[in-house]
Enzyme design. Sequence first.
Site: not given
Ligand SMILES: Cc1ncc(C[n+]2csc(CCOP(=O)(O)OP(=O)(O)O)c2C)c(N)n1
Length: 571
Positions: A163, A479
């Site tokens: 700062k 996923m």
């Molecule tokens: C910040 C973060 N936390 C956890 C994960 C692990 N992860 C990868 S895909 C996923 C599921 C994503 O769900 P959604 O956004 O509903 O998408 P969908 O797969 O249902 O299309 C997770 C938890 C990640 N990639 N990023």
Amino acid sequence: MELLSGAEMVVRALRDEGVKYIYGYPGGALLHVYDAIFQQDEVEHILVRHEQAATHMADAYARATNKAGVALVTSGPGATNAVTGIATAYMDSIPMVVITGQVMSYLIGEDAFQETDMLGISRPIVKHSFSVQRPEDIPSIIKKAFHIAQSGRPGPVVVDIPKDMTTPTERYPYDYPANVKMRSYGPISRGHSGQIKKAVDMLLAAKRPVIYTGGGVIMGDASEELVKLAQELNYPVTNTLMGLGGYPGTDRQSLGMLGMHGSYEANMAMHHSDFILAVGARFDDRVTNGTDKFCPTARIAHIDIDPASISKTIDVDVPIVGPAKAVLKEMLELVAEAKTQPDAEAIANWWKQIDEWRQRHGGRFELGDKMKPQQVIEMLSKVTNGDAFVCSDVGQHQMFAAQYYKFNKPNRWINSGGLGTMGFGLPAAMGVKLNFPDADVACVTGEGSIQMNIQELSTCKQYDLPVKIINLNNQSLGMVRQWQDMNYESRHSQSYMKSLPDFIKLVESYGHVGMKVKRYEDLEGAMREAFAMKDRLVFMDIYVDPFEHVYPMQVPRGSMRDMWLNKTERT
Ligand SMILES: Cc1ncc(C[n+]2csc(CCOP(=O)(O)OP(=O)(O)O)c2C)c(N)n1
């Protein structure tokens, strides 16, 4: 020479660098800088609702323009909130300058209020970092930060400013340097001619060639040269998740994406090829699958700006360190002058084989009673004529978007490939829309991802950012659920989200438009209506088959050709 305070120098240097927008969030350590921002109107500050969003906005601007985006965050929690965004940019080699406030220099190391060692925390995820020790160094440090971020293999650079370096009453002569001189840093501007010649000889002699391209083609602005080379030779091109759009996706020579969720024909062609020309791609584990089984009959030439990427996971035969654009240009000249031409018969046979693979499993999915996520992406491609910026979150929806949206231009597919950051999509779409107000900008997301930065709907209202949010609603962390289906006998541990909000009411409370779509028959009309509302943010909550999986999917640690093609069929 004009006298400016350190705080004024920060803002002036950004202006002189040509920066129009900075994305940030204020706090104690930055108050002098924010006061300097208030007193000018050439650099506009966008106030996000969480610092992570500031970094993703800056990052997405960079992905769309190849120029560094700028984020500004305060010390301590502001800086740590930015860490995920810095890592996201680092993993995908995205140029970004992140200015972090810091406590007074004489308090550093004393656990002062909101002190955190940002240089230490960010060291493994930055290309470089600076700590300002003297206010008069601010212009040259900022100049260097942009130069480092944008040249060679791009990446994020942190500039940490205590700062007391920005005290308004202390003024110094201001001069923004025109050039940068750094003895210890000099990115290469062309490849080794002998190596390029060797690669071209192999390219022309190949009977089953594949050109494997990555994000380096996009960030290295080499798409035009790639297209020319591939079309001159009539060779097949495949791209990584980061390389989408580097070669037109609707062209016959495009095999689509390769790797874990790559197309059948791309993975088969790679596995059976006799020569691979890798351009700006880094053979990462989501591409190669089991490295010991990777493309057993192929010889490989690899063009990359970063020598550390070459032979890191896969040994290559011809390494070429240099910018993709310059090297491909030189290759084009050599091909034009070459006395030998590709073996037309062999290449025709190779195409015959590839077309057979395409026939067998060319990006098809089975229709069912419920709307399929793939249908939604195909509709998005149709409604936007394949011309939108598509910013994605992370999950199944990301893979469906990568597989089914046909990108014909570079810099239009904006996603977190390397880190896989849920929460990236909405702020990324905002960063793009702000800078390309006339373009269609879609955020493809899921209920998990969108909720990681949903507070940014408020920023969208304040700055009038009418992005279109396409939520592929499968009521789960799709996923994760897919992996549990495939590897844990469908034990869905923590992958179902209960008590989801009513997204329509939620977005309405932020002042936006919500639409719920449950039947495929209603999809096209609703989507056209959403995109016709040019000045409104529309959140489309689209209910898709919750049991759909992304295919193809490579069998873990197998070769490129070992894939699940659907729930029951394996290669
Ligand atoms: C910040 C973060 N936390 C956890 C994960 C692990 N992860 C990868 S895909 C996923 C599921 C994503 O769900 P959604 O956004 O509903 O998408 P969908 O797969 O249902 O299309 C997770 C938890 C990640 N990639 N990023």
